[in-house]
Design a protein around this motif. Structure first.
Motif, PDB file in Angstrom:
ATOM      1  N   GLY A  15      44.979  32.125  58.429  1.00 44.32           N
ATOM      2  CA  GLY A  15      45.167  30.750  58.214  1.00 44.32           C
ATOM      3  C   GLY A  15      45.154  29.719  59.573  1.00 44.32           C
ATOM      4  O   GLY A  15      45.125  28.665  59.368  1.00 44.32           O
ATOM      5  N   ALA A  16      44.766  30.389  60.557  1.00 42.74           N
ATOM      6  CA  ALA A  16      44.350  29.752  61.597  1.00 42.74           C
ATOM      7  C   ALA A  16      42.943  29.294  61.896  1.00 42.74           C
ATOM      8  O   ALA A  16      42.155  29.519  61.112  1.00 42.74           O
ATOM      9  N   SER A  17      42.759  28.329  62.781  1.00 44.10           N
ATOM     10  CA  SER A  17      41.290  27.714  62.964  1.00 44.10           C
ATOM     11  C   SER A  17      40.767  28.136  64.289  1.00 44.10           C
ATOM     12  O   SER A  17      41.278  28.355  65.340  1.00 44.10           O
ATOM     13  N   LEU A  18      39.516  28.163  64.414  1.00 45.80           N
ATOM     14  CA  LEU A  18      38.857  28.469  65.768  1.00 45.80           C
ATOM     15  C   LEU A  18      37.384  27.800  65.454  1.00 45.80           C
ATOM     16  O   LEU A  18      37.096  27.260  64.390  1.00 45.80           O
ATOM     17  N   ARG A  19      37.111  27.016  66.718  1.00 50.58           N
ATOM     18  CA  ARG A  19      35.676  26.288  66.775  1.00 50.58           C
ATOM     19  C   ARG A  19      34.921  27.293  67.903  1.00 50.58           C
ATOM     20  O   ARG A  19      35.024  27.446  68.886  1.00 50.58           O
ATOM     21  N   ARG A  58      22.925  20.407  55.270  1.00 45.47           N
ATOM     22  CA  ARG A  58      23.698  21.447  55.776  1.00 45.47           C
ATOM     23  C   ARG A  58      23.772  22.519  54.601  1.00 45.47           C
ATOM     24  O   ARG A  58      23.784  22.149  53.578  1.00 45.47           O
ATOM     25  N   ASP A  59      23.838  23.758  54.769  1.00 42.87           N
ATOM     26  CA  ASP A  59      23.880  24.959  53.780  1.00 42.87           C
ATOM     27  C   ASP A  59      25.002  25.728  54.152  1.00 42.87           C
ATOM     28  O   ASP A  59      25.178  26.048  55.572  1.00 42.87           O
ATOM     29  N   TYR A  60      25.784  26.412  53.221  1.00 39.25           N
ATOM     30  CA  TYR A  60      26.801  27.548  53.650  1.00 39.25           C
ATOM     31  C   TYR A  60      26.812  28.392  52.752  1.00 39.25           C
ATOM     32  O   TYR A  60      26.508  28.351  51.406  1.00 39.25           O
ATOM     33  N   ALA A  61      27.441  29.782  53.034  1.00 45.28           N
ATOM     34  CA  ALA A  61      27.639  30.807  52.164  1.00 45.28           C
ATOM     35  C   ALA A  61      28.617  30.385  51.470  1.00 45.28           C
ATOM     36  O   ALA A  61      29.788  29.580  51.785  1.00 45.28           O
ATOM     37  N   ASP A  62      28.669  30.915  50.087  1.00 46.53           N
ATOM     38  CA  ASP A  62      29.563  30.573  49.084  1.00 46.53           C
ATOM     39  C   ASP A  62      31.096  31.264  49.824  1.00 46.53           C
ATOM     40  O   ASP A  62      32.053  30.371  49.575  1.00 46.53           O
ATOM     41  N   SER A  63      31.306  32.139  50.433  1.00 45.38           N
ATOM     42  CA  SER A  63      32.545  32.580  50.984  1.00 45.38           C
ATOM     43  C   SER A  63      33.062  31.930  52.247  1.00 45.38           C
ATOM     44  O   SER A  63      34.237  31.898  52.415  1.00 45.38           O
ATOM     45  N   VAL A  64      32.436  30.860  52.375  1.00 44.04           N
ATOM     46  CA  VAL A  64      32.929  29.908  53.644  1.00 44.04           C
ATOM     47  C   VAL A  64      32.990  28.517  53.131  1.00 44.04           C
ATOM     48  O   VAL A  64      33.498  27.674  53.904  1.00 44.04           O
ATOM     49  N   LYS A  65      32.331  28.231  52.122  1.00 43.55           N
ATOM     50  CA  LYS A  65      32.430  26.722  51.811  1.00 43.55           C
ATOM     51  C   LYS A  65      33.679  26.260  51.765  1.00 43.55           C
ATOM     52  O   LYS A  65      34.705  26.761  50.980  1.00 43.55           O
ATOM     53  N   GLY A  66      33.942  25.021  52.125  1.00 44.83           N
ATOM     54  CA  GLY A  66      35.361  24.373  52.088  1.00 44.83           C
ATOM     55  C   GLY A  66      36.186  24.708  53.186  1.00 44.83           C
ATOM     56  O   GLY A  66      37.088  24.031  53.362  1.00 44.83           O
ATOM     57  N   ARG A  67      35.736  25.690  53.988  1.00 41.38           N
ATOM     58  CA  ARG A  67      36.631  26.108  55.028  1.00 41.38           C
ATOM     59  C   ARG A  67      35.920  25.924  56.277  1.00 41.38           C
ATOM     60  O   ARG A  67      36.513  25.641  57.451  1.00 41.38           O
ATOM     61  N   PHE A  68      34.565  26.094  56.395  1.00 39.84           N
ATOM     62  CA  PHE A  68      33.711  26.076  57.616  1.00 39.84           C
ATOM     63  C   PHE A  68      33.063  24.861  57.596  1.00 39.84           C
ATOM     64  O   PHE A  68      32.519  24.527  56.629  1.00 39.84           O
ATOM     65  N   THR A  69      32.667  24.447  58.747  1.00 37.19           N
ATOM     66  CA  THR A  69      31.767  23.339  59.062  1.00 37.19           C
ATOM     67  C   THR A  69      30.885  23.436  59.966  1.00 37.19           C
ATOM     68  O   THR A  69      31.286  23.786  61.315  1.00 37.19           O
ATOM     69  N   ILE A  70      29.709  23.213  59.764  1.00 39.59           N
ATOM     70  CA  ILE A  70      28.678  23.406  60.965  1.00 39.59           C
ATOM     71  C   ILE A  70      28.273  22.068  61.451  1.00 39.59           C
ATOM     72  O   ILE A  70      28.175  21.082  60.482  1.00 39.59           O
ATOM     73  N   SER A  71      28.053  21.849  62.657  1.00 37.57           N
ATOM     74  CA  SER A  71      27.648  20.548  63.225  1.00 37.57           C
ATOM     75  C   SER A  71      26.992  20.678  64.396  1.00 37.57           C
ATOM     76  O   SER A  71      26.891  21.940  65.023  1.00 37.57           O
ATOM     77  N   ARG A  72      26.215  19.759  65.105  1.00 36.42           N
ATOM     78  CA  ARG A  72      25.291  19.861  66.200  1.00 36.42           C
ATOM     79  C   ARG A  72      25.500  18.525  67.067  1.00 36.42           C
ATOM     80  O   ARG A  72      25.803  17.349  66.395  1.00 36.42           O
ATOM     81  N   ASP A  73      25.166  18.635  68.347  1.00 34.33           N
ATOM     82  CA  ASP A  73      25.201  17.590  69.368  1.00 34.33           C
ATOM     83  C   ASP A  73      23.765  17.582  70.206  1.00 34.33           C
ATOM     84  O   ASP A  73      23.917  18.560  70.914  1.00 34.33           O
ATOM     85  N   ASN A  74      22.716  17.106  69.440  1.00 35.68           N
ATOM     86  CA  ASN A  74      21.535  17.276  70.179  1.00 35.68           C
ATOM     87  C   ASN A  74      21.467  16.895  71.601  1.00 35.68           C
ATOM     88  O   ASN A  74      20.924  17.375  72.349  1.00 35.68           O
ATOM     89  N   ALA A  75      22.347  15.765  71.991  1.00 38.72           N
ATOM     90  CA  ALA A  75      22.377  15.490  73.084  1.00 38.72           C
ATOM     91  C   ALA A  75      23.093  16.486  74.399  1.00 38.72           C
ATOM     92  O   ALA A  75      22.568  16.411  75.348  1.00 38.72           O
ATOM     93  N   MET A  83      35.991  26.730  61.970  1.00 40.98           N
ATOM     94  CA  MET A  83      36.350  27.519  61.089  1.00 40.98           C
ATOM     95  C   MET A  83      37.933  27.282  60.825  1.00 40.98           C
ATOM     96  O   MET A  83      38.590  27.407  61.662  1.00 40.98           O
ATOM     97  N   ASN A  84      37.958  26.955  59.580  1.00 46.02           N
ATOM     98  CA  ASN A  84      39.570  26.763  59.275  1.00 46.02           C
ATOM     99  C   ASN A  84      39.989  27.724  58.200  1.00 46.02           C
ATOM    100  O   ASN A  84      39.374  28.395  57.487  1.00 46.02           O
ATOM    101  N   THR A  85      41.226  27.942  57.923  1.00 46.45           N
ATOM    102  CA  THR A  85      41.782  28.669  57.024  1.00 46.45           C
ATOM    103  C   THR A  85      41.274  29.994  57.351  1.00 46.45           C
ATOM    104  O   THR A  85      40.723  30.662  56.137  1.00 46.45           O
ATOM    105  N   LEU A  86      41.265  30.561  58.344  1.00 53.05           N
ATOM    106  CA  LEU A  86      40.246  32.117  58.493  1.00 53.05           C
ATOM    107  C   LEU A  86      41.199  33.028  57.765  1.00 53.05           C
ATOM    108  O   LEU A  86      42.602  33.093  57.492  1.00 53.05           O
ATOM    109  N   LYS A  87      40.419  34.106  57.384  1.00 53.81           N
ATOM    110  CA  LYS A  87      40.959  35.275  56.577  1.00 53.81           C
ATOM    111  C   LYS A  87      40.505  36.425  57.086  1.00 53.81           C
ATOM    112  O   LYS A  87      39.645  36.337  57.957  1.00 53.81           O
TER     113      LYS A  87
END
Length: 124
Positions: A15-19, A58-75, A83-87
């Motif tokens: 249930g915890a989160s990590l980035r 962006r694309d996600y594996a079905d197992s993480v859709k709605g819980r994980f978010t990928i992002s980038r900072d090119n600068a 990663m939210n709601t970790l299992k």
């Protein structure tokens, strides 16, 4: 030659989160698609998420859709995986990868550079 270094892994309760962060050096990744993969003990490495060079796709594996978010900072030459709601089944070594192509791909063999990985353990 691009070097990738992941960070942010750790031991958390369900249930915890990590980035996770992936810092690139040795070259700019601003024109490259980036991906996150993971490998659990005894299992093959699998796709988790990918992002195009601009972040517009962006694309996600079905197992993480709605819980994980990928992002980038090119600068900052950095890619993130929130990663939210970790299992417990999210437990794995997480790898960052770069692909010399602007558009997202989900196939492991198409990625050109890889980090060393960061361990994520989800356990009570």
């Amino acid at each position: 030659q691009v070097q990738l270094v992941e960070s942010g892994g750790g031991l958390v309760q369900p249930g915890a989160s990590l980035r996770l962060s992936c810092a690139a050096s040795g070259g700019s990744i601003s024109k490259y698609a980036m991906g996150w993969f993971r490998q659990a003990p005894g299992k093959e490495r699998e796709f988790v998420a990918a992002i195009s060079w601009s972040g517009g796709s962006r694309d996600y594996a079905d197992s993480v859709k709605g819980r994980f978010t990928i992002s980038r900072d090119n600068a900052k030459n950095t890619v993130y995986l929130q990663m939210n709601t970790l299992k417990p089944e999210d437990t794995a070594v997480y790898y960052c990868a770069a692909e010399r192509n602007p558009w997202i791909v989900t196939t492991i063999n198409e990625y050109d550079w890889w980090g060393q990985g960061t361990q994520v353990t989800v356990s009570s």
